[in-house]
Design a protein around this motif. Structure first.
Motif, short mmCIF file in Angstrom:
data_model
loop_
_atom_site.label_atom_id
_atom_site.label_comp_id
_atom_site.label_asym_id
_atom_site.label_seq_id
_atom_site.Cartn_x
_atom_site.Cartn_y
_atom_site.Cartn_z
N LYS A 130 0.91 -1.12 0.01
CA LYS A 130 -0.05 0.00 -0.07
C LYS A 130 0.75 1.22 -0.12
CE LYS A 130 -3.36 0.43 2.60
NZ LYS A 130 -4.24 0.13 3.88
N GLU A 131 1.94 1.25 0.58
CA GLU A 131 2.56 2.31 0.99
C GLU A 131 3.47 2.66 -0.37
OE1 GLU A 131 2.79 4.65 3.18
OE2 GLU A 131 1.33 3.65 4.22
N LEU A 132 3.97 1.41 -1.08
CA LEU A 132 4.79 1.79 -2.32
C LEU A 132 3.88 2.00 -3.33
CD1 LEU A 132 6.74 -1.65 -2.18
CD2 LEU A 132 7.58 0.65 -2.01
N PHE A 133 2.45 1.75 -3.26
CA PHE A 133 1.60 2.10 -4.23
C PHE A 133 1.17 3.43 -4.23
CE2 PHE A 133 -2.70 2.71 -5.60
CZ PHE A 133 -2.85 2.08 -6.67
N ARG A 134 1.01 3.91 -2.99
CA ARG A 134 0.62 5.44 -2.71
C ARG A 134 1.93 6.45 -3.20
NH1 ARG A 134 -0.65 6.42 3.33
NH2 ARG A 134 -0.55 8.54 2.45
#
Length: 372
Positions: free
Chosen positions: A6-10
């Motif tokens: 999720k953090e990488l995607f954000r």
């Protein structure tokens, strides 16, 4: 793992959305192409699909009973749009002005059989329309000379057309909406490759792969935003084609008999276009190279794939070359839904080709990136 993803995607999504002009261009470009080119080719394809009237000047020099009847029948025929010759304009000037495509002269002595009907055509008129007008004039002239009321009715029992309605010929919206949506989806390679090269240059990309996160997770998080944008691109273009364009052009785009087939096609086409973007990012060494390579590749695939020039207008050799382009397979898969009502088994081979293209792109890019 989910939190890391999720953090990488954000992070990737924020970087992508930061360049708002590029994102808007990705949506505006296909919409503009669909709008203007649908209007541009609408008239041309309407001629082929539903026929057009030939603007014709009819001059009756004989002014006899038969000549007057022939003049009346020609002017009232559904193929003819009768025009009056402007004062002082000869045939050459008429044709140069594009106001008239044909001139029919019924000369003196027509009733006696001394002089035949004279026909003059614009030198650039389509050969098919020229043949149609000559056939029509021959038929009407025979009716008048031989005293037959309706020659078509006489020969109706001798020749019967058994042709089924042509569903291989897309209307302007069926051609442009999926075509330019696919074309624009391939342009995702430009922002993808530029961001990739920027991260490589400033050291962000190498640092990402040193984190205690699986490399495949990092790669997936980097690709997913572009994949999602491609899907939204197509959805928006489809909605424009179905609900907006019919107000501007006398054609319509329908979901087809199996609209659910659009889902797997769009998912696989988005994967193919994203794979192309990854390959461009892996091959290019500078942002300038990536932009040129992505744009050139997209334009060439679109030209060969039947987007710039409709596939049905291509000569045989070009139709064979078109099969080398993934754009061709993607476009034909969408036409199977919109135009032909094809079963999924018919679409499946096209999806297999697109899947193979995506796999090859990802594989080659992975091999290249590994050695950077």
């Amino acid at each position: 793992m989910l939190r890391q993803f999720k953090e990488l995607f954000r992070k990737e999504l924020k970087i992508l959305l930061r360049d708002r002009q590029t994102i808007l261009l990705l949506f505006f470009m296909p919409a503009a192409l669909i709008f203007f080119l649908s209007l541009a080719v609408g008239g041309m394809q309407a001629d082929v699909l539903i026929g057009r009237k030939i603007q014709t000047v009819v001059e009756n020099q004989a002014q006899s009973t038969k000549a007057n009847l022939l003049e009346k029948k020609i002017k009232s025929h559904k193929l003819i749009d009768h025009k009056t010759r402007p004062a002082g304009m000869d045939n050459d000037r008429l044709f140069e002005s594009s106001k008239v495509q044909a001139v029919v002269v019924i000369p003196r002595g027509f009733d006696e059989g001394d002089n035949p009907v004279e026909v003059y055509f614009d030198p650039v008129i389509d050969a098919g329309y020229k043949a149609a007008v000559l056939s029509m004039l021959t038929s009407i002239t025979v009716e008048v000379v031989m005293g037959i009321d309706n020659l078509d009715a006489v020969v109706a029992n001798m020749i019967v057309e058994k042709t089924k309605p042509n569903r291989e010929f897309p209307n302007p919206l069926e051609q442009t909406v999926p075509g330019f949506a696919i074309f624009a989806m391939f342009f995702i390679a430009i922002p993808m490759s530029i961001i990739f090269l920027k991260e490589k240059r400033d050291g962000t990309l190498p640092r990402l792969f040193t984190y205690p996160v699986h490399a495949n997770l990092v790669t997936l998080a980097k690709l997913l935003p572009y994949y999602i944008i491609n899907i939204f691109q197509f959805i928006l273009m489809l909605l424009i084609g179905i609900y907006i364009m019919p107000y501007f052009i006398n054609f319509s785009l329908h979901w087809g008999g199996h609209p659910w087939h659009l889902l797997p096609i769009t998912l696989i086409v988005a994967a193919a276009t994203t794979g192309f973007g990854v390959l461009v990012a892996a091959l290019a060494r500078t942002p300038e190279q990536s932009s040129t390579l992505a744009a050139l590749g997209s334009v060439l695939m679109g030209a060969f794939g039947g987007i710039m020039v409709p596939y049905f207008f291509m000569p045989l050799i070009m139709k064979k070359l078109a099969m080398l382009s993934p754009v061709y397979w993607a476009h034909q898969a969408y036409l199977d839904v919109f135009l032909r009502g094809a079963a999924f088994s018919v679409i499946l081979p096209k999806l297999a080709v697109l899947t193979g293209f995506a796999v090859i792109c990802f594989y080659l890019a992975g091999r290249k990136i590994k050695w950077m």
